[in-house]
Motif scaffolding. Structure first.
Motif, short mmCIF file in Angstrom:
data_model
loop_
_atom_site.label_atom_id
_atom_site.label_comp_id
_atom_site.label_asym_id
_atom_site.label_seq_id
_atom_site.Cartn_x
_atom_site.Cartn_y
_atom_site.Cartn_z
N LEU A 1 0.83 -1.21 0.00
CA LEU A 1 0.00 0.00 0.00
C LEU A 1 0.86 1.26 0.00
O LEU A 1 0.59 2.21 -0.73
CB LEU A 1 -0.95 0.01 1.20
N LEU B 1 0.77 3.95 -2.99
CA LEU B 1 0.25 5.28 -2.68
C LEU B 1 1.33 6.36 -2.70
O LEU B 1 1.01 7.54 -2.81
CB LEU B 1 -0.47 5.26 -1.33
N VAL C 1 -8.64 2.05 -4.86
CA VAL C 1 -7.46 2.78 -5.33
C VAL C 1 -7.66 3.26 -6.77
O VAL C 1 -7.34 4.40 -7.10
CB VAL C 1 -6.18 1.92 -5.19
N LEU D 1 -6.55 8.28 1.11
CA LEU D 1 -6.69 6.95 0.53
C LEU D 1 -6.10 5.88 1.44
O LEU D 1 -6.66 4.80 1.60
CB LEU D 1 -6.03 6.93 -0.85
N CYS E 1 -8.10 2.70 2.96
CA CYS E 1 -7.62 1.32 2.80
C CYS E 1 -7.49 0.64 4.17
O CYS E 1 -7.90 -0.51 4.34
CB CYS E 1 -6.27 1.30 2.08
#
Length: 175
Positions: free
Chosen positions: A85, A89, A151, A166, A170
């Motif tokens: 992640l 990101l 995403v 975000l 998540c």
């Protein structure tokens, strides 16, 4: 190979801002600062270039992340999922690029096949990580889809969802 990399880097930049129709030799030459002869030295045709560009996208925005997470074998499954992640990101480029490639895939079977391969690899890897975290099979499959769609969808709204927000969304799904 610096020339070839320059062509591919320029192509992704053009693709992200102008879409697949913006991928012309003239725009690539202007963006890369290289000659048309250099282009044809590295790529046999525009069709060959587009295939190489799709492979470059797959390498940079999918396979590289998978390799980095797999290389972190000393981390437990949850930490590897967190690393994935963070890697995804931290990269600000893909949102527009994802939209452009998906639009390209609507009209081009080669782009569609590449996009299907990328989606399958990403979803499969997420699913594997979630299984390793202890999720049951159906939950791992569904959670992988939810995370992936979150995403992707975040890059399709205006203004885009900031990476920090975000990340929080998540994490909420992963609780």
């Amino acid at each position: 190979m610096a020339g070839k990399t320059s062509w591919l880097t320029s192509g992704l930049a053009i693709l992200g801002t102008a879409g697949a129709h913006g991928l012309t030799i003239d725009k690539l030459v202007a963006s890369a600062g290289l000659s048309t002869g250099s282009f044809y030295h590295h790529f046999s045709s525009m069709s060959g270039y587009r295939k190489a560009l799709l492979a470059h996208f797959e390498e940079l925005h999918t396979l590289r992340y998978i390799r980095e997470v797999e290389a972190a074998a000393d981390l437990d499954a949850r930490a590897r999922l967190q690393l994935l992640l963070e890697l995804v990101l931290a990269d600000a480029e893909p949102a527009r690029l994802e939209v452009a490639i998906r639009a390209w895939a609507l009209d081009d079977p080669v782009a569609a096949a590449a996009k299907e391969r990328v989606d399958a690899a990403r979803l499969g890897f997420l699913r594997e990580l979630l299984l390793a975290c202890g999720y049951a099979e159906p939950d791992a499959e569904q959670t992988a889809q939810i995370l992936y769609l979150l995403v992707l969808g975040a890059g399709n709204i205006m203004p885009e969802v900031p990476p920090e927000q975000l990340r929080v969304l998540c994490e909420r799904i992963l609780k």
